[in-house]
Design an enzyme around this catalytic site. Structure first.
Site: not given
Ligand code: C5P
Length: 232
Positions: A32, A59, A61, A64, A119, A211
């Site tokens: 991603k 990603d 998003k 417009d 979220t 992460r």
């Molecule tokens: O590091 P981590 O596993 O928390 O990363 C989750 C990824 O998913 C990040 O790129 C974050 O921006 C994205 N994301 C999220 N929750 C959402 C939408 C996207 O954690 N509702």
């Protein structure tokens, strides 16, 4: 449509991203690419990663007027990404325009999914700032339904919502779910999480993992653990 693990490559530079992906050798995980990397490196980073053999979820998003989104989606489709997204809040005309723009001359197109409510938007914000009095869960499901009725392929949602989305929009409607953590790992800033194995049970189609893989001592082993729990 197969289940897959998507690595959120939330790195600040193209160089760091490519060095990270080098560690995977012949394995070519689905990655991603988000706004930070895309805005700093431009479309060239997408072409480079694609050329290395990875599938890409871009990603960005989009949100417009329909004509602008349609034309922008045509550009992203030309970049040969595999999945991209927009805000369902842009409405069904915008979503229909996006699909039209994404569809290539040969009829193929990337998977298009919608963000329902972020979220980070809580019930207070929904009510007091967006002036939406419908409860959050119902708002999310209704946006998912609009996306489905506009011809989109799925939504980004919490793995905790995957089952409800499938009940409302059908099993073939794709759920792409972040908020994934290993049972013995750090939760970090995510609040409601599931393990890859739990997400599989909940019916998620794709998990987005950042992460737990990118910050692991051995990212390849962490990725393989996700694959074993979620896909195999
Ligand atoms: O590091 P981590 O596993 O928390 O990363 C989750 C990824 O998913 C990040 O790129 C974050 O921006 C994205 N994301 C999220 N929750 C959402 C939408 C996207 O954690 N509702």
């Amino acid at each position: 449509m197969g289940k897959d693990v998507i690595i959120a490559c939330d790195f600040s530079s193209g160089q760091k991203t490519l060095e990270f992906l080098d560690r995977f050798g012949e394995k070519k995980p689905f990655v991603k690419i988000g706004m930070e990397l895309f805005y700093s490196e431009g479309p060239e980073i997408v072409r480079q990663i694609k050329k290395r053999g990875h599938k890409i979820f871009l990603d960005l998003k989009l949100h417009d007027i329909p004509n602008t989104v349609k034309k922008s989606m045509a550009v992203l489709s030309g970049l040969d990404v595999d999945m991209t997204n927009l805000h369902a809040a842009g409405g069904s005309k915008m979503m229909a325009g996006a699909l039209e723009g994404l569809t290539r001359a040969d009829g193929t197109r990337p998977i298009l999914i919608a963000v329902t409510q972020l979220t980070s938007t809580d019930t207070e914000t929904l009510k007091n700032e967006l002036l939406i009095n419908t409860p959050m869960a119902e708002t999310v499901m209704s946006y998912a339904e609009n996306a489905k009725n506009s011809g989109l392929d799925g939504v980004v949602c919490s793995p905790l919502e995957a089952e409800a989305v499938h009940d409302r929009c059908g099993k073939g409607f794709i759920t792409v779910t972040p908020g994934i953590r290993f049972a013995d790992g750090d939760i970090g800033d995510q609040k409601r999480v599931m393990t890859p194995a739990e997400a599989k049970k909940a019916g998620s189609d794709y998990i987005v993992v950042g992460r737990p893989i990118t910050a692991a001592d051995d990212p390849v082993a962490a990725y393989m653990r996700c694959v074993e729990e979620f896909v195999d």
